[in-house]
Design an enzyme around this catalytic site. Structure first.
Site, PDB file in Angstrom:
ATOM      1  N   TYR A 142     -10.543  -3.395  -2.011  1.00  0.00           N
ATOM      2  CA  TYR A 142     -11.430  -2.231  -2.550  1.00  0.00           C
ATOM      3  C   TYR A 142     -12.062  -2.464  -3.853  1.00  0.00           C
ATOM      4  O   TYR A 142     -13.306  -2.380  -3.900  1.00  0.00           O
ATOM      5  CB  TYR A 142     -10.794  -0.940  -2.334  1.00  0.00           C
ATOM      6  CG  TYR A 142     -10.744   0.011  -1.246  1.00  0.00           C
ATOM      7  CD1 TYR A 142     -11.683   0.477  -0.617  1.00  0.00           C
ATOM      8  CD2 TYR A 142      -9.583   0.059  -0.430  1.00  0.00           C
ATOM      9  CE1 TYR A 142     -11.765   1.230   0.753  1.00  0.00           C
ATOM     10  CE2 TYR A 142      -9.408   0.666   0.798  1.00  0.00           C
ATOM     11  CZ  TYR A 142     -10.630   1.230   1.276  1.00  0.00           C
ATOM     12  OH  TYR A 142     -10.498   1.795   2.445  1.00  0.00           O
ATOM     13  N   ARG A 181      -9.524  16.428   7.925  1.00  0.00           N
ATOM     14  CA  ARG A 181     -10.536  16.609   8.324  1.00  0.00           C
ATOM     15  C   ARG A 181     -10.734  17.191   9.756  1.00  0.00           C
ATOM     16  O   ARG A 181     -11.738  18.042  10.071  1.00  0.00           O
ATOM     17  CB  ARG A 181     -11.562  15.396   8.263  1.00  0.00           C
ATOM     18  CG  ARG A 181     -11.786  14.942   7.029  1.00  0.00           C
ATOM     19  CD  ARG A 181     -12.380  13.642   6.947  1.00  0.00           C
ATOM     20  NE  ARG A 181     -11.870  12.489   7.604  1.00  0.00           N
ATOM     21  CZ  ARG A 181     -12.150  11.147   7.617  1.00  0.00           C
ATOM     22  NH1 ARG A 181     -13.316  10.921   7.230  1.00  0.00           N
ATOM     23  NH2 ARG A 181     -11.268  10.277   8.271  1.00  0.00           N
ATOM     24  N   ASP A 210      -5.320  10.350  -1.614  1.00  0.00           N
ATOM     25  CA  ASP A 210      -6.086   9.172  -1.659  1.00  0.00           C
ATOM     26  C   ASP A 210      -5.489   7.992  -2.365  1.00  0.00           C
ATOM     27  O   ASP A 210      -5.055   8.026  -3.232  1.00  0.00           O
ATOM     28  CB  ASP A 210      -7.549   9.310  -1.898  1.00  0.00           C
ATOM     29  CG  ASP A 210      -8.318   8.210  -1.506  1.00  0.00           C
ATOM     30  OD1 ASP A 210      -8.924   8.358  -0.114  1.00  0.00           O
ATOM     31  OD2 ASP A 210      -8.611   7.064  -1.882  1.00  0.00           O
TER      32      ASP A 210
END
Length: 348
Positions: free
Chosen positions: A150, A28, A73
């Site tokens: 998660y 990013r 990811d």
């Protein structure tokens, strides 16, 4: 040579200069990535091998980093297990089918990587071909505890209330979940290695949420199982547990060829705790890259001095690079690491 510094350091062999790469280096903070991200959703980038390979290579083309890390990811394998995964605003993960019971765990599949994450493996093959030996490629996966957190919380968390409640109230279900996640992680990383990954990193991003007793009882056996299962593959395993400096003696027991360190511990002190059998990776505070170049260089020098002259140090940030990081400061960092650590002629 740039092509072999990283792997030599993983093996605790002398190098001509300390190797450097950055967690989240593909992504990013780079304008090249943001241009792609404006055109494609995050999961599309991850699941299109040509795009994932392109993002992986961007920092290698821009900087003199000593390794590439695959753009992916840590949650991608969960879809093959039957988890409904999406990325909401700001690319944060959202799990619409959180795990809360023994029945939920029993329904989870153990993935077959070639069938469930073929795009990851194809991206590895494409990157290896494009790199042509310039630098090694690192694959990675989430550690069982981080994946479990998660899955139970339904996304990111600060308190891990639901995770810890399940861990303490139903240990049998907890261990069944982590055992299944350990098997998934072993299969996933083994497939990455077969596809061409030359080292792998195990990210335990949330291990720092645990105290020593809970880590020892509920996490360590499963992490150790993953690392031991990868040993026959013969590639270095980097074990990075974020926020877990106080757990280093237990991290040492869990294993790894390289132990990743965040910025909350002096790297020299960490090396004393870990001993000479481990290489270390780290450990600059990522926010340092917002400081003036002179400060960045000073902090690089301090870490190199603290790491000492033993073989086996890979320079990295203590966590992922921030999305607003000035790109020119990344160049300052990489150049400083190489220049300040370069061995006199004939030593490496």
């Amino acid at each position: 040579m740039r092509s072999d510094r990283f792997l030599k350091a993983c093996r605790r062999e002398p190098v001509d200069a300390t190797p450097v790469w950055l967690m989240r280096q593909a992504g990013r903070y780079m304008e090249e990535y943001r241009q792609l991200r404006a055109r494609y959703p995050f999961l599309t980038l991850c699941k299109t091998p040509e795009l994932a390979a392109r993002v992986t290579l961007q920092p290698v083309e821009r900087f003199e980093v000593d390794a590439a890390i695959l753009f992916a990811d840590i949650l991608l394998p969960l879809e093959g297990m039957g988890i409904d995964l999406a990325f909401g605003e700001g690319d944060g993960p959202v799990i619409r089918s959180p795990i809360r019971s023994a029945g939920d765990v029993s329904r989870l599949r153990v993935i077959e990587p070639e069938a469930d994450v073929p795009y990851v493996l194809e991206a590895i093959r494409l990157v290896r071909a494009e790199l042509a030996g310039r630098v090694p490629l690192i694959g990675f996966a989430g550690a069982p505890f981080t994946l479990a957190s998660y899955m139970i919380e339904g996304g990111s968390s600060r308190e891990f209330r639901l995770t810890k409640a399940l861990m303490w109230s139903d240990p049998a279900t907890w261990h069944a979940l982590l055992a299944k996640l350990a098997e998934v992680t072993i299969r996933y990383l083994t497939a990455q290695i077969r596809a061409g990954a030359q080292a792998v990193q195990l990210f335990d991003s949330w291990a720092g949420a645990l105290g020593p007793d809970d880590y020892r009882e509920f996490v360590l056996p499963h992490t150790r199982r993953v690392i031991e299962a990868l040993r026959p593959a013969g590639v270095p395993v980097i074990h990075f547990a974020h926020g877990a400096s106080t757990l280093l003696p237990l991290i040492r027991q869990a294993g790894g060829d390289v132990i990743g360190l965040d910025w909350r511990i002096d790297i020299g002190e960490a090396r004393q705790i870990l001993g000479p059998a481990f290489a270390v990776q780290g450990n600059l505070d990522p926010m340092t890259l917002f400081a003036p170049p002179a400060v960045i260089e000073d902090r690089v020098r301090r870490i190199l001095d603290a790491a000492g002259r033993w073989p086996g140090h890979i320079f990295n940030l203590g966590h992922g690079i921030h999305r607003e990081t000035p790109v020119e400061h990344v160049q300052v960092l990489v150049d400083a690491v190489h220049r300040l650590s370069r061995a006199p002629a004939g030593e490496a």
